[in-house]
Design an enzyme around this catalytic site. Structure first.
Site, mmCIF file in Angstrom:
data_model
loop_
_atom_site.group_PDB
_atom_site.id
_atom_site.type_symbol
_atom_site.label_atom_id
_atom_site.label_comp_id
_atom_site.label_asym_id
_atom_site.label_seq_id
_atom_site.Cartn_x
_atom_site.Cartn_y
_atom_site.Cartn_z
ATOM 1 C CB SER A 14 -0.951 -0.018 1.198
ATOM 2 O OG SER A 14 -0.237 -0.320 2.371
ATOM 3 C CE1 TYR A 129 13.939 -3.155 2.290
ATOM 4 C CE2 TYR A 129 16.299 -2.906 2.019
ATOM 5 C CZ TYR A 129 15.021 -2.583 1.631
ATOM 6 O OH TYR A 129 14.833 -1.709 0.602
ATOM 7 C CG HIS A 248 20.107 6.850 -8.783
ATOM 8 N ND1 HIS A 248 19.792 5.542 -8.577
ATOM 9 C CD2 HIS A 248 19.086 7.569 -8.248
ATOM 10 C CE1 HIS A 248 18.622 5.463 -7.951
ATOM 11 N NE2 HIS A 248 18.181 6.682 -7.731
ATOM 12 N NE ARG A 344 26.014 18.855 -20.650
ATOM 13 C CZ ARG A 344 25.906 19.445 -21.829
ATOM 14 N NH1 ARG A 344 26.967 19.771 -22.535
ATOM 15 N NH2 ARG A 344 24.717 19.744 -22.309
ATOM 16 C CD GLN A 370 15.617 10.823 -15.937
ATOM 17 O OE1 GLN A 370 15.367 9.662 -16.064
ATOM 18 N NE2 GLN A 370 15.511 11.441 -14.777
ATOM 19 C CE LYS A 378 26.943 21.076 -26.722
ATOM 20 N NZ LYS A 378 26.386 22.249 -27.385
HETATM 21 C C1 BG6 Z 1 15.017 8.120 -6.544
HETATM 22 C C2 BG6 Z 1 15.234 9.177 -5.523
HETATM 23 O O1 BG6 Z 1 15.885 7.045 -6.324
HETATM 24 O O2 BG6 Z 1 15.223 8.643 -7.824
HETATM 25 C C3 BG6 Z 1 14.348 10.369 -5.788
HETATM 26 O O3 BG6 Z 1 14.980 8.666 -4.232
HETATM 27 C C4 BG6 Z 1 14.466 10.850 -7.205
HETATM 28 O O4 BG6 Z 1 14.658 11.420 -4.886
HETATM 29 C C5 BG6 Z 1 14.346 9.694 -8.179
HETATM 30 O O5 BG6 Z 1 13.463 11.801 -7.442
HETATM 31 C C6 BG6 Z 1 14.679 10.119 -9.589
HETATM 32 O O6 BG6 Z 1 14.409 9.092 -10.485
HETATM 33 P P1 BG6 Z 1 14.143 9.423 -12.013
HETATM 34 O O7 BG6 Z 1 14.034 8.084 -12.645
HETATM 35 O O8 BG6 Z 1 12.897 10.227 -12.072
HETATM 36 O O9 BG6 Z 1 15.329 10.203 -12.485
#
Ligand code: BG6
Length: 482
Positions: A14, A129, A248, A344, A370, A378
Site C-alpha cells: 500500500s 528488511y 545512481h 557530458r 532523460q 558537439k
Molecule cells: C530516486 C530518488 O531514487 O530517484 C528520488 O529517491 C528521485 O529522490 C528519483 O526523485 C529520480 O528518479 P528518475 O528516474 O525520475 O530520475
C-alpha cells in the site's frame, strides 16, 4: 524460458513505491505477455487491513496502458491477478498465511508442468528488511519438488554508511545467497544507461579516444525541478548524496569508466565495476560543494536547523592508467531550474589549433538519459558560406526522431523482468555496494557531524554559484546554455 507457477509478492503493497512503480511495471509486463495469467499470481502484502478490492482500487489510478487499444479491459484483467494479504513485518502469523495463499495458488496451477517460482519484492523501508527476510526464509520459501527458486528484490537505501550497509548485507546474507538477492538501482534500467556498454565497446570511434590522453573531464549530472515534495522526512535523513550520488550517479560512472569486461556475463561486468570503485581516491573537501534550497526547511517534516544537502557537486578521481588526472564531476540537485540527467564527456583542446576555434567550445559527447533520450557530439565545422570560418555544431541522435513509434520501457519494468529471468547484470552486487559506501562514508560523516555546511540556493536556480566555479576549476568549459 522457465515455465511453471510464478508468484510475485509485493511487500509494502500500500506504499508509494509499490503504487507508483512496482505495480505499474508489473502491469506493463502483463500487457506485453510476460506475465501469463495461467502461470502468474500477484500478492500484495502490508500491515493495513484492507480487502483485495481496496488494494486494486488504490492501484488502478496508476495503471496507464500506453501500448494497447483496450486499456480498461487490460487493467481489469490485470487487477484480477492481485490478491491482498495483511500481516505484520515481523510476526509469524502473517507470513504463514501468505505462504498458505501462495501454496494454494501453486496447487491450483499444478496442471502446469514445471517448477514454482517465488519473487518477493520488498517495497519497504530498509529498517524492516532483516525481519522480513527472516520471516520469508522461515515460512515462505519455495518447497516444490520440481525445482524453482525464491528471490528477493530490495531497494535502496541499503544502509546509511559503510558500517550500517555492511551490517544489513550480512544480516540478509545469512538468510539468502547472493544469486537470490537483487539490489535494484533503477538507473541501471534506463535505456541510455544500458546503452553505455554497447556504445563504448561496440564502436571503433570511441575505443582509442576513451582515456586520459583525449578526455579532459567527465560530468554526470542529475537535476530535478521540484523539491522533496512530501518526502521531506525521508529525505532529511539521507540527503542528496545518499539519495542520488552514491548510487545512481556512481553506477553511471562505473559504466563510463570501467574496462572492457571479459564477456557480458553479469559477474564479468560487475567485476569490472568493482575495480573502478576501488580505484577511486578519497574525496577532498575542497572538491565538494553542498547546497540546500531556500524553503527546504519550511517542510514541516524537516527539522528547522537541518544541515542536509539537497544539492551537491563532488569530484571523484580514479587512480588508474586510463583515468589518472581526469576529474569525474558528479552533480545532483533538487529544486533546480530543470529536470535533466546527462553525461557530458568533454575532450581536450586540439593541439596546434590553426582555426583559433577553441573559444567556440570543445568537442563534447553528451548522453542525455532523460527527458527525451538522446546522444549528440558537439564538434567544430566550417560555417557554411564563402568565408573560411568555423562554428560549433552537433551530430545528433535523438531517440524520439530516430526510433519513432518505439516505446522505451520503464526502468522498473525491465529490471523486474530481469529478476524473473534470473539475470543479475543490472543489479548491484554486495562488494560493489561496499565499495560505493567506502567512497562516500568519510564525507557523509563530516556532513552529519555538521563539519560541512550546505550553501543556500534559490529554488529554480542552477544551484550555488560555487558549484559552477568548482566545475570550471576542474576544467569543465561550458559550451551550452542550460
Ligand atoms: C530516486 C530518488 O531514487 O530517484 C528520488 O529517491 C528521485 O529522490 C528519483 O526523485 C529520480 O528518479 P528518475 O528516474 O525520475 O530520475
Amino acid at each position: 524460458p522457465e515455465t511453471g507457477c510464478l508468484s510475485i509478492i509485493v511487500l509494502g503493497a500500500s506504499g508509494d513505491l509499490a503504487k507508483k512503480k512496482t505495480f505499474p511495471a508489473l502491469f506493463h509486463l502483463y500487457c506485453q505477455g510476460f506475465l501469463p495469467p495461467d502461470e502468474v499470481h500477484i500478492f500484495g502484502y502490508a500491515r493495513t487491513k484492507i480487502s483485495d478490492d481496496d488494494l486494486r482500487n488504490r492501484i488502478r489510478g496508476y495503471l496507464v496502458n500506453d501500448r494497447s487499444a483496450s486499456p480498461s479491459e487490460d487493467v481489469s484483467k490485470f487487477l484480477q491477478l492481485i490478491q491482498y494479504v495483511s500481516g505484520s513485518y515481523d510476526g509469524a502469523q502473517g507470513f504463514q498465511l501468505l505462504d498458505k495463499e501462495i501454496t494454494k495458488h501453486e496447487i491450483s496451477k499444478s496442471s502446469q508442468e514445471g517448477s514454482s517460482r517465488r519473487l518477493f519484492y520488498l517495497a519497504l523501508p530498509p529498517s524492516v528488511y532483516p525481519s522480513v527476510c527472516r520471516m520469508i526464509r522461515k515460512y515462505c520459501m519455495n518447497k516444490s519438488d520440481l525445482g524453482g527458486w525464491t528471490r528477493i528484490v530490495v531497494e535502496k537505501p541499503f544502509g546509511k554508511d559503510l558500517d550500517s550497509a555492511e551490517q544489513l548485507s550480512s544480516q540478509i546474507g545469512e538468510l539468502f545467497d547472493e544469486p537470490q538477492i537483487y539490489r535494484i538501482d533503477h538507473y541501471l534500467g534506463k535505456e541510455l544507461v544500458q546503452n553505455l556498454l554497447v556504445l563504448r565497446f561496440a564502436n571503433r570511434f570511441f575505443l582509442p579516444l576513451w582515456n586520459r590522453d583525449n578526455i579532459d573531464n567527465v560530468q554526470i549530472v542529475f537535476r530535478e525541478d521540484f523539491g522533496t515534495e512530501g518526502r521531506g522526512g525521508y529525505f532529511d535523513e539521507y540527503g542528496i548524496i545518499r539519495d542520488i550520488i552514491q548510487n545512481h550517479l556512481l553506477q553511471v560512472l562505473c559504466l563510463v569508466a570501467m574496462e572492457k569486461p571479459v564477456s557480458l556475463k553479469p559477474e564479468h561486468i560487475r567485476d569490472e565495476k568493482v575495480k573502478v570503485l576501488q580505484s577511486v581516491l578519497p574525496i577532498k573537501d575542497e572538491e565538494v560543494v553542498l547546497g540546500q534550497y531556500e524553503g527546504y526547511r519550511d517542510d514541516p517534516t524537516v527539522p528547522n536547523h537541518s544541515n542536509t544537502p539537497t544539492f551537491a557537486t563532488v569530484i571523484l578521481r580514479i587512480h588508474n592508467e586510463r583515468w589518472e588526472g581526469v576529474p569525474f564531476i558528479l552533480k545532483a540537485g533538487k529544486a533546480l531550474n530543470s529536470r535533466k540527467a546527462e553525461i557530458r564527456v568533454q575532450f581536450k583542446d586540439v593541439p596546434g589549433d590553426i582555426f583559433k576555434c577553441q573559444k567556440q567550445g570543445r568537442n563534447e559527447f553528451v548522453i542525455r538519459l532523460q527527458p527525451s533520450e538522446a546522444m549528440y557530439m558537439k564538434l567544430t565545422v566550417k560555417q557554411p558560406g564563402l568565408e573560411m570560418s568555423t562554428v560549433q555544431s552537433e551530430l545528433d541522435l535523438s531517440y524520439r526522431q530516430r526510433y519513432q513509434g518505439v516505446t522505451i520501457p520503464e526502468a522498473y519494468e525491465r529490471l523486474i523482468l530481469d529478476t524473473i529471468r534470473g539475470d543479475q547484470q543490472h543489479f548491484v552486487r554486495r562488494d560493489e555496494l561496499k565499495a560505493a559506501w567506502e567512497i562516500f562514508t568519510p564525507l557523509l560523516h563530516r556532513i552529519d557531524n555538521g563539519e560541512m555546511k550546505p550553501i543556500p540556493y534559490r529554488t529554480g536556480s542552477r544551484g550555488p554559484a560555487e558549484a559552477d566555479e568548482l566545475s570550471a576549476k576542474a576544467g569543465y568549459v561550458q559550451t551550452h546554455g542550460y
